[in-house]
Enzyme design. Structure first.
Site, PDB file in Angstrom:
ATOM      1  N   ARG A 221       0.841  -1.201   0.000  1.00  0.00           N
ATOM      2  CA  ARG A 221       0.000   0.000   0.000  1.00  0.00           C
ATOM      3  C   ARG A 221       0.874   1.248   0.000  1.00  0.00           C
ATOM      4  NH1 ARG A 221      -5.200  -0.670   3.913  1.00  0.00           N
ATOM      5  NH2 ARG A 221      -5.757   1.299   2.949  1.00  0.00           N
TER       6      ARG A 221
ATOM      7  N   ASP B 272     -18.493   7.024   4.013  1.00  0.00           N
ATOM      8  CA  ASP B 272     -18.659   6.072   5.117  1.00  0.00           C
ATOM      9  C   ASP B 272     -19.909   6.445   5.938  1.00  0.00           C
ATOM     10  OD1 ASP B 272     -15.301   5.226   5.631  1.00  0.00           O
ATOM     11  OD2 ASP B 272     -15.941   6.930   4.430  1.00  0.00           O
TER      12      ASP B 272
ATOM     13  N   ARG C 189     -23.084   5.447   4.233  1.00  0.00           N
ATOM     14  CA  ARG C 189     -23.296   3.996   4.396  1.00  0.00           C
ATOM     15  C   ARG C 189     -23.831   3.711   5.802  1.00  0.00           C
ATOM     16  NH1 ARG C 189     -17.560   2.851   1.490  1.00  0.00           N
ATOM     17  NH2 ARG C 189     -18.335   2.448  -0.603  1.00  0.00           N
TER      18      ARG C 189
ATOM     19  N   HIS D  37     -10.623   7.705   6.517  1.00  0.00           N
ATOM     20  CA  HIS D  37     -11.498   7.011   5.568  1.00  0.00           C
ATOM     21  C   HIS D  37     -10.838   5.652   5.354  1.00  0.00           C
ATOM     22  CE1 HIS D  37     -13.762   5.875   2.047  1.00  0.00           C
ATOM     23  NE2 HIS D  37     -12.672   5.844   1.318  1.00  0.00           N
TER      24      HIS D  37
HETATM   25  P1  6V0 Z   1      -9.940   4.108 -12.335  1.00  0.00           P
HETATM   26  O1  6V0 Z   1     -11.198   3.651 -12.994  1.00  0.00           O
HETATM   27  O2  6V0 Z   1      -8.674   3.363 -12.508  1.00  0.00           O
HETATM   28  O3  6V0 Z   1      -9.723   5.643 -12.765  1.00  0.00           O
HETATM   29  C1  6V0 Z   1      -8.555   6.356 -12.523  1.00  0.00           C
HETATM   30  C2  6V0 Z   1      -8.363   7.303 -13.687  1.00  0.00           C
HETATM   31  O4  6V0 Z   1      -7.242   8.139 -13.411  1.00  0.00           O
HETATM   32  C3  6V0 Z   1      -8.074   6.577 -15.023  1.00  0.00           C
HETATM   33  O5  6V0 Z   1      -9.006   6.987 -16.002  1.00  0.00           O
HETATM   34  C4  6V0 Z   1      -6.648   7.008 -15.351  1.00  0.00           C
HETATM   35  O6  6V0 Z   1      -6.416   7.114 -16.746  1.00  0.00           O
HETATM   36  C5  6V0 Z   1      -6.605   8.370 -14.654  1.00  0.00           C
HETATM   37  N1  6V0 Z   1      -5.241   8.852 -14.457  1.00  0.00           N
HETATM   38  C6  6V0 Z   1      -4.133   8.148 -14.136  1.00  0.00           C
HETATM   39  N2  6V0 Z   1      -3.070   8.968 -14.098  1.00  0.00           N
HETATM   40  C7  6V0 Z   1      -3.502  10.213 -14.404  1.00  0.00           C
HETATM   41  C8  6V0 Z   1      -2.883  11.484 -14.519  1.00  0.00           C
HETATM   42  N3  6V0 Z   1      -1.560  11.659 -14.308  1.00  0.00           N
HETATM   43  N4  6V0 Z   1      -3.655  12.545 -14.858  1.00  0.00           N
HETATM   44  C9  6V0 Z   1      -4.967  12.398 -15.078  1.00  0.00           C
HETATM   45  N5  6V0 Z   1      -5.612  11.222 -14.979  1.00  0.00           N
HETATM   46  C10 6V0 Z   1      -4.886  10.140 -14.640  1.00  0.00           C
HETATM   47  O7  6V0 Z   1     -10.161   4.208 -10.751  1.00  0.00           O
HETATM   48  P2  6V0 Z   1     -11.523   4.594  -9.995  1.00  0.00           P
HETATM   49  O8  6V0 Z   1     -12.192   5.684 -10.747  1.00  0.00           O
HETATM   50  O9  6V0 Z   1     -12.280   3.375  -9.647  1.00  0.00           O
HETATM   51  O10 6V0 Z   1     -10.933   5.196  -8.615  1.00  0.00           O
HETATM   52  C11 6V0 Z   1     -10.246   6.423  -8.620  1.00  0.00           C
HETATM   53  C12 6V0 Z   1      -9.732   6.742  -7.214  1.00  0.00           C
HETATM   54  O11 6V0 Z   1     -10.813   7.030  -6.327  1.00  0.00           O
HETATM   55  C13 6V0 Z   1      -8.940   5.589  -6.582  1.00  0.00           C
HETATM   56  O12 6V0 Z   1      -7.804   6.120  -5.912  1.00  0.00           O
HETATM   57  C14 6V0 Z   1      -9.932   5.032  -5.576  1.00  0.00           C
HETATM   58  O13 6V0 Z   1      -9.319   4.348  -4.518  1.00  0.00           O
HETATM   59  C15 6V0 Z   1     -10.618   6.310  -5.122  1.00  0.00           C
HETATM   60  N6  6V0 Z   1     -11.900   6.156  -4.428  1.00  0.00           N
HETATM   61  C16 6V0 Z   1     -12.119   6.963  -3.362  1.00  0.00           C
HETATM   62  C17 6V0 Z   1     -13.297   6.879  -2.657  1.00  0.00           C
HETATM   63  C18 6V0 Z   1     -13.494   7.770  -1.460  1.00  0.00           C
HETATM   64  O14 6V0 Z   1     -14.464   7.623  -0.711  1.00  0.00           O
HETATM   65  N7  6V0 Z   1     -12.612   8.709  -1.225  1.00  0.00           N
HETATM   66  C19 6V0 Z   1     -14.316   5.988  -3.057  1.00  0.00           C
HETATM   67  C20 6V0 Z   1     -14.112   5.224  -4.156  1.00  0.00           C
HETATM   68  C21 6V0 Z   1     -12.866   5.214  -4.906  1.00  0.00           C
END
Ligand code: 6V0
Length: 332
Positions: free
Chosen positions: A105, A165, A168, A192
């Site tokens: 992590r 959270d 939920r 979180h």
């Molecule tokens: P995903 O579907 O992999 O989307 C991530 C996006 O970031 C992709 O489209 C990548 O292309 C883009 N990306 C990567 N590098 C760059 C960059 N340098 N510049 C711009 N874009 C870039 O992941 P998902 O959308 O599922 O999750 C995104 C993040 O949200 C993760 O870190 C999750 O852990 C987090 N979440 C946080 C939550 C919260 O409560 N805070 C809840 C859900 C997910």
């Protein structure tokens, strides 16, 4: 223009509401769920999307633009160039690296820090007065990283934190008591993640404090039952991810809810990640952690002085310590 010739002498329309612009960085599952909720809820006049993958980004932009006939009028743009975010009132960051098999992590976090070093400076350059709302995980540490990289005052850097959270939690309590989740006031604060803290002492339903009501009515409740509800909250993200691969809808609504409070100056109280040094006996370093905070056009307007039991504040301080330990290992 020809369509309107006959009424060209009418008084020019003057915009009555403030023009708003929101940018979303990261057009993945989470970014797109946030974008689509913001659009359907008519929260902005302009929406800019940024991602590192141009084809997917353009595809997502076109797909949303094609819904224009069914949506409130919003100018939607997308680019890998941050110039598209110029003049944003709110920048929401959801970009994140995906965990590689067997990766620790901490290593993943360090990669996300490197990502933020590319994302935050251009956002700040193009929108020096913006409010930053961080969603990427681990959200508390990355909100601290964003704050450091931006040079912004801490009221303009917010992490979505335990807002999700808490919703939920409210759903599970509402389900248990058979009431409407919107009538349940309940907060999860702290990290979180696994060390989050449920504030049982301040839960109320329709203004009735739940624990003291149960005690007065001499209705037996099991502390274990309460702990199980909290455990279920902590587990629920893992469960959704194991079932559908990612979480999206609830985080989409939850972040849109924060965007509304900020841009419409709603001054509502949300559990979000804020600079917590000095609150509730949290010391030992600059740490962002979720506390019930009042949000408005200026960002974080204040932190509410909710009563915590000794056990709750100790858990909160432990949660802050957990985050600080990770933070101190990072090279920013
Ligand atoms: P995903 O579907 O992999 O989307 C991530 C996006 O970031 C992709 O489209 C990548 O292309 C883009 N990306 C990567 N590098 C760059 C960059 N340098 N510049 C711009 N874009 C870039 O992941 P998902 O959308 O599922 O999750 C995104 C993040 O949200 C993760 O870190 C999750 O852990 C987090 N979440 C946080 C939550 C919260 O409560 N805070 C809840 C859900 C997910």
């Amino acid at each position: 223009q020809a369509f309107f010739k006959s009424i060209m002498n009418a008084a020019p329309s003057s915009p009555t509401k403030r023009h708003n612009k929101i940018s979303v960085v990261g057009a993945g599952n989470v970014g797109m769920a946030i974008a689509q909720t913001i659009l359907t809820q008519d929260l902005t006049d302009e929406l800019a999307l940024v991602d590192a993958v141009p084809e997917k980004l353009r595809g997502e932009m076109l797909d949303l633009q094609h819904a224009a006939a069914f949506l409130p009028r919003t100018k939607i743009q997308a680019s890998i160039d941050y110039a598209v975010t110029t003049g944003s009132d709110l920048c929401i960051v959801t970009a994140g690296a995906r965990q590689i098999n067997g990766e620790s992590r901490l290593n993943l976090l360090q990669r996300n820090v490197t990502l933020f070093q590319k994302i935050i400076p251009p956002l700040v350059r193009y929108s020096p007065d913006t409010i930053l709302l961080i969603v990427s995980n681990p959200v508390d540490v990355l909100t601290h990283v964003a704050w450091k990289l931006s040079g912004f005052p801490s009221n303009r850097v917010i992490g979505s934190g335990t807002n999700l959270d808490s919703s939920r939690f409210r759903f599970l309590i509402a389900d248990h008591l058979d009431v409407n989740a919107q009538d349940v006031q309940a907060f999860i604060v702290g990290e979180h993640g696994d060390s989050s803290v449920a504030l049982w002492s301040s839960i109320s339903v329709g203004g009735v404090p739940v624990l003291s009501f149960l005690e007065k009515q001499q209705i037996a409740y099991e502390k274990e039952m309460l702990e199980n509800i909290h455990k279920e909250v902590v587990q629920s993200a893992y469960e959704v991810i194991s079932l559908k691969g990612y979480t999206s809808w609830a985080i989409g609504y939850s972040v849109a809810n924060l965007a509304r409070s900020i841009l419409r100056d709603q001054r509502r109280v949300h559990p979000v990640s804020v600079l917590a040094k000095g609150f509730y006996g949290i010391d030992g370093g600059e740490v962002f952690i979720s506390l019930p905070a009042q949000l408005g056009r200026g960002g974080v307007l204040g932190v509410t002085n909710v009563h915590l039991t000794e056990e709750e504040s100790q858990r909160l301080r432990d949660s802050a310590k957990t985050i600080l330990e990770v933070q101190n290992q990072l090279a920013i």
